[in-house]
Design a protein around this motif. Structure first.
Motif, short mmCIF file in Angstrom:
data_model
loop_
_atom_site.label_atom_id
_atom_site.label_comp_id
_atom_site.label_asym_id
_atom_site.label_seq_id
_atom_site.Cartn_x
_atom_site.Cartn_y
_atom_site.Cartn_z
N PRO A 162 -4.42 3.46 9.23
CA PRO A 162 -5.79 3.12 8.82
C PRO A 162 -6.00 1.60 8.92
N PRO A 163 -7.24 1.16 9.14
CA PRO A 163 -7.53 -0.27 9.29
C PRO A 163 -7.08 -1.13 8.11
N VAL A 164 -7.00 -0.57 6.92
CA VAL A 164 -6.59 -1.35 5.75
C VAL A 164 -5.14 -1.83 5.89
N ASP A 188 -0.50 8.52 4.86
CA ASP A 188 -1.41 8.84 5.96
C ASP A 188 -0.73 9.57 7.11
N GLY A 189 0.59 9.70 7.07
CA GLY A 189 1.35 10.41 8.10
C GLY A 189 1.67 9.59 9.34
N ALA A 190 1.26 8.33 9.39
CA ALA A 190 1.48 7.52 10.58
C ALA A 190 2.90 6.98 10.70
N VAL A 191 3.63 6.96 9.58
CA VAL A 191 4.99 6.42 9.57
C VAL A 191 5.93 7.52 9.09
N GLN A 192 6.98 7.79 9.87
CA GLN A 192 7.90 8.90 9.56
C GLN A 192 9.35 8.42 9.64
N HIS A 193 10.11 8.64 8.56
CA HIS A 193 11.55 8.36 8.52
C HIS A 193 12.26 9.63 8.96
N LEU A 198 0.82 -1.22 0.00
CA LEU A 198 0.00 0.00 0.00
C LEU A 198 0.85 1.26 0.00
N ASP A 199 1.97 1.22 0.70
CA ASP A 199 2.80 2.42 0.87
C ASP A 199 4.17 1.97 1.34
#
Length: 193
Positions: free
Chosen positions: A105-107, A76-81, A64-65
């Protein structure tokens, strides 16, 4: 204290984090430059560019990403390097990826963390290479892999964090691979989804 897992073993991160559950994790990656003795004495340093990546998958194994040195934040901004270290210079974690598990997100059903040697050195050459998964809230190390001296591979599929009914579960993968970026590892990763 770190959770000590062998390849294929899993641990519930909800239980590992206590009653409050795990909300934020950080993958830390550290390594040192390669020091070689020069022909006429003295030491020569060779930079090493290791890269940490986090891949986000749905329940069917579709990518997905991705968060890596060319995309420092998930859509979605939930994961940041925290940024690309090109040399390995400095102490502690040279690269980190922080994940807010509550904001995913749930997906998103699985996160896979990988390490690549972009400059092509293998782990028998790289000094003090370590990757680890840390509970960001308390700073407790959940898992740790010593990469130096582990073989002539240039990449490793580190771990998988999967959403379950009771929260998140971590599975130690520790599979050696070869490649300069996460794209080269997708066939190896697919075997663990």
């Amino acid at each position: 204290m770190a959770v000590s897992l062998r390849k294929g073993e899993s641990v519930s991160l909800t239980k590992a984090a206590g009653d409050n559950g795990l909300s934020r994790v950080r993958m830390g990656l550290g390594w040192d430059v390669i020091k070689k003795r020069g022909l006429f004495g003295g030491n020569k340093e060779q930079s090493v560019d290791l890269d940490a990546s986090c891949l986000l998958f749905d329940a069917g194994g579709t990518l997905l990403d991705q968060v890596w040195f060319r995309q420092l934040r998930s859509k979605d901004g939930a994961v940041q390097h925290t940024g690309d270290n090109l040399t390995g210079a400095g102490d502690g974690d040279d690269e980190s990826i922080v994940v807010d598990l509550t904001a995913l997100p749930p997906v998103v059903q699985s996160l896979v963390f990988v390490v690549n040697s972009f400059t092509g050195q293998n782990f028998s050459q790289i000094q003090n290479a370590v990757c680890r998964l840390v509970d960001e809230r308390g700073g407790r190390e959940l898992a740790r892999y010593e990469l130096s001296g582990s073989g002539s591979h240039t990449a490793q599929v580190m771990t998988k964090v999967t959403r379950g009914g009771d929260g998140w579960e971590m599975t130690a993968i520790g599979t050696p691979a070869s490649g300069r970026t996460f794209n080269d590892l997708l066939p190896t990763i697919a075997q663990h989804l």
